[in-house]
Design a protein around this motif. Structure first.
Motif, PDB file in Angstrom:
ATOM      1  N   ASP A 265      14.540  -8.124  11.670  1.00 25.36           N
ATOM      2  CA  ASP A 265      14.864  -6.807  12.636  1.00 25.36           C
ATOM      3  C   ASP A 265      13.665  -6.153  12.733  1.00 25.36           C
ATOM      4  N   LEU A 266      12.623  -6.150  11.843  1.00 28.45           N
ATOM      5  CA  LEU A 266      11.562  -5.274  11.678  1.00 28.45           C
ATOM      6  C   LEU A 266      10.273  -5.931  11.155  1.00 28.45           C
ATOM      7  N   SER A 267       9.388  -6.247  11.942  1.00 26.44           N
ATOM      8  CA  SER A 267       8.097  -6.652  11.362  1.00 26.44           C
ATOM      9  C   SER A 267       7.149  -5.560  10.847  1.00 26.44           C
ATOM     10  N   VAL A 268       6.323  -6.088   9.831  1.00 28.94           N
ATOM     11  CA  VAL A 268       5.512  -4.909   9.033  1.00 28.94           C
ATOM     12  C   VAL A 268       4.366  -5.513   8.866  1.00 28.94           C
ATOM     13  N   VAL A 269       3.111  -4.712   9.002  1.00 33.87           N
ATOM     14  CA  VAL A 269       1.841  -5.182   8.702  1.00 33.87           C
ATOM     15  C   VAL A 269       1.117  -4.399   7.994  1.00 33.87           C
ATOM     16  N   GLY A 270       0.459  -4.723   6.832  1.00 28.81           N
ATOM     17  CA  GLY A 270      -0.384  -3.853   6.086  1.00 28.81           C
ATOM     18  C   GLY A 270      -1.989  -4.085   6.364  1.00 28.81           C
ATOM     19  N   TYR A 271      -2.602  -3.718   5.360  1.00 26.88           N
ATOM     20  CA  TYR A 271      -4.333  -3.640   5.534  1.00 26.88           C
ATOM     21  C   TYR A 271      -4.703  -3.604   4.190  1.00 26.88           C
ATOM     22  N   ASP A 272      -5.839  -4.603   3.904  1.00 23.64           N
ATOM     23  CA  ASP A 272      -6.652  -4.773   2.900  1.00 23.64           C
ATOM     24  C   ASP A 272      -6.490  -6.163   2.094  1.00 23.64           C
ATOM     25  N   ASN A 273      -5.255  -6.930   2.259  1.00 16.72           N
ATOM     26  CA  ASN A 273      -5.044  -8.233   1.663  1.00 16.72           C
ATOM     27  C   ASN A 273      -5.168  -8.104  -0.060  1.00 16.72           C
ATOM     28  N   THR A 274      -4.654  -7.072  -0.437  1.00 21.98           N
ATOM     29  CA  THR A 274      -4.419  -6.891  -1.775  1.00 21.98           C
ATOM     30  C   THR A 274      -3.636  -7.857  -2.513  1.00 21.98           C
ATOM     31  N   SER A 275      -3.641  -7.936  -3.813  1.00 18.87           N
ATOM     32  CA  SER A 275      -2.811  -9.109  -4.724  1.00 18.87           C
ATOM     33  C   SER A 275      -1.241  -8.608  -4.561  1.00 18.87           C
ATOM     34  N   ILE A 276      -1.077  -7.315  -4.122  1.00 21.74           N
ATOM     35  CA  ILE A 276       0.170  -7.045  -3.756  1.00 21.74           C
ATOM     36  C   ILE A 276       0.818  -7.846  -2.664  1.00 21.74           C
ATOM     37  N   ALA A 277      -0.078  -7.902  -1.462  1.00 24.51           N
ATOM     38  CA  ALA A 277       0.457  -8.558  -0.387  1.00 24.51           C
ATOM     39  C   ALA A 277       0.726 -10.167  -0.638  1.00 24.51           C
ATOM     40  N   ARG A 278      -0.109 -10.711  -1.523  1.00 30.77           N
ATOM     41  CA  ARG A 278       0.198 -12.138  -1.718  1.00 30.77           C
ATOM     42  C   ARG A 278       1.234 -12.412  -2.672  1.00 30.77           C
ATOM     43  N   LEU A 279       1.997 -11.352  -3.102  1.00 34.11           N
ATOM     44  CA  LEU A 279       3.214 -11.756  -4.051  1.00 34.11           C
ATOM     45  C   LEU A 279       3.979 -12.324  -3.283  1.00 34.11           C
ATOM     46  N   ARG A 280       4.878 -13.427  -3.811  1.00 40.57           N
ATOM     47  CA  ARG A 280       5.587 -14.427  -3.153  1.00 40.57           C
ATOM     48  C   ARG A 280       6.979 -13.621  -2.508  1.00 40.57           C
ATOM     49  N   HIS A 281       7.315 -12.550  -3.111  1.00 39.35           N
ATOM     50  CA  HIS A 281       8.587 -11.859  -2.668  1.00 39.35           C
ATOM     51  C   HIS A 281       8.143 -10.650  -1.805  1.00 39.35           C
ATOM     52  N   VAL A 282       6.868 -10.447  -1.463  1.00 37.02           N
ATOM     53  CA  VAL A 282       6.703  -9.547  -0.589  1.00 37.02           C
ATOM     54  C   VAL A 282       5.919 -10.275   0.489  1.00 37.02           C
ATOM     55  N   TRP A 283       4.754 -11.156   0.635  1.00 39.02           N
ATOM     56  CA  TRP A 283       4.258 -12.156   1.454  1.00 39.02           C
ATOM     57  C   TRP A 283       3.961 -11.236   2.679  1.00 39.02           C
ATOM     58  N   LEU A 284       3.233 -10.318   2.697  1.00 39.46           N
ATOM     59  CA  LEU A 284       2.887  -9.613   3.622  1.00 39.46           C
ATOM     60  C   LEU A 284       1.640  -9.971   4.506  1.00 39.46           C
ATOM     61  N   THR A 285       2.161  -9.791   5.842  1.00 40.34           N
ATOM     62  CA  THR A 285       0.991  -9.906   6.930  1.00 40.34           C
ATOM     63  C   THR A 285       0.193  -8.819   6.715  1.00 40.34           C
ATOM     64  N   THR A 286      -1.166  -9.104   6.745  1.00 38.56           N
ATOM     65  CA  THR A 286      -2.129  -7.873   6.574  1.00 38.56           C
ATOM     66  C   THR A 286      -3.573  -8.162   6.943  1.00 38.56           C
ATOM     67  N   VAL A 287      -4.346  -7.420   6.949  1.00 42.67           N
ATOM     68  CA  VAL A 287      -5.800  -7.396   7.572  1.00 42.67           C
ATOM     69  C   VAL A 287      -6.468  -7.672   5.953  1.00 42.67           C
TER      70      VAL A 287
END
Length: 343
Positions: A265-287
């Motif tokens: 329903d909603l795409s989400v993008v972050g920025y920085d590619n921190t350890s948070i973004a790499r958590l499996r239950h987050v798995w965030l597309t980021t820069v």
């Protein structure tokens, strides 16, 4: 028992005190067998060099002050790892201070470092008082890392290319077919550069009127509140670009509370590619803003200043890249832009 001295090490190794000093300084002018004898004696005696005495003799403390703007931001942790690894390889030790706490208590953020006689200073994050920093730069080498504010003369700046990173995000979402893309912006020069590049890119694709921007304080709570405002609009965005990964976590929380699934329903993008973004239950597309590389480059700038490099301050921008993970997909009922062109 008294602690062992350099004379004890020399006697145990059967060499002179001056040769022990050469070995401890990492000199390459010592024969391998002599170096091995000295290092063996150091281990057997448990000898530790007198750092204060060495500082006096070298007129250097072999320490670098690091003034950190926000201890809560995981991007800074990754950057510090790159910074410290190169400093350590060159026999330098890092001393860390919280600039935000110092400002709240009315302290000069860099003052304690000058009192300790550090050899150089790395300022990480938003720039403190430029006038005060200029005075520090007149006494010791200073490097700004991760900041894009104007720097005083003679101060090097090392950061990611925030404009290029924001363009990558906008192009990625547009390529997936999104037409209503919102941005949760931040503060300072970094926040402004990311917002401006995002807006320019969506306008170039004739999407400017469909790309609302909400301000935030770059925290999870700020990202959450901004997302609630965005998703309350009559024309709800199908994608949100958050100024950093922490704010993006707030976006994910708000979407879940409102019954929206990411990325269906909603795409989400972050920025920085921190350890948070790499958590499996987050798995965030980021820069990936190459935080580790920014740290190493900042250390390299400082080392070059130690070696006598003068002149005007330089600006070095590390090239970002997209890390595509599980938080982005085509909009609901949509298709990618490339697919639509072929049908």
């Amino acid at each position: 028992m008294r602690p062992p001295t350099i004379r004890d090490v020399a006697d145990r190794a059967g060499v002179s005190k001056s040769l022990v000093s050469l070995v401890l300084r990492g000199s390459d002018q010592v024969r391998p067998e002599k170096r091995d004898a000295v290092l063996r004696a150091v281990r057997e005696l448990g000898y530790r060099p007198n750092a204060a005495a060495r500082s006096l003799s070298e007129q250097r403390s072999r320490t670098v002050g690091v003034l950190l703007n926000d201890l809560r931001n995981p991007w800074f942790v990754d950057m510090l790892d790159g910074l410290n690894s190169l400093l350590h390889d060159n026999g330098l030790h890092m001393l860390l201070a919280d600039a935000r706490l110092n400002r709240r208590t009315g302290q000069d953020p860099a003052g304690p470092f000058l009192d300790l006689g550090v050899d150089g200073l790395v300022v990480v994050g938003t720039l403190p008082d430029p006038a005060a920093l200029a005075a520090v730069a007149g006494r010791i080498p200073v490097v700004l890392a991760g900041s894009r504010e104007p720097a005083p003369p003679g101060v090097d700046v090392v950061a990611g290319d925030d404009e290029q990173g924001a363009r990558l995000v906008a192009e990625h979402l547009i390529g997936l077919g999104h037409r209503r893309i919102a941005h949760i912006a931040g503060y300072g020069a970094v926040g402004e550069l990311r917002r401006r590049a995002f807006e320019m890119t969506v306008r170039r694709h004739s999407l400017g009127e469909e790309a609302p921007v909400e301000s935030s304080d770059m925290t999870e709570e700020g990202g959450y509140r901004a997302t609630v405002r965005l998703l309350s609009r009559p024309e709800r965005p199908t994608a949100v670009f958050a100024v950093n990964d922490i704010a993006a976590v707030g976006v994910l929380s708000a979407a879940e509370e409102l019954g929206l699934r990411v990325p269906r329903d909603l795409s989400v993008v972050g920025y920085d590619n921190t350890s948070i973004a790499r958590l499996r239950h987050v798995w965030l597309t980021t820069v990936d803003s190459t935080s580790h590389e920014v740290g190493r480059r900042a250390a390299r700038c400082l080392l070059e200043r130690f070696e006598g490099a003068g002149g005007e301050g330089r600006v070095q921008l590390a090239t970002p890249s997209m890390e595509i993970r599980g938080s982005t997909a085509p909009p609901p009922g949509g298709m990618t832009a490339s697919a639509s062109l072929t049908n």
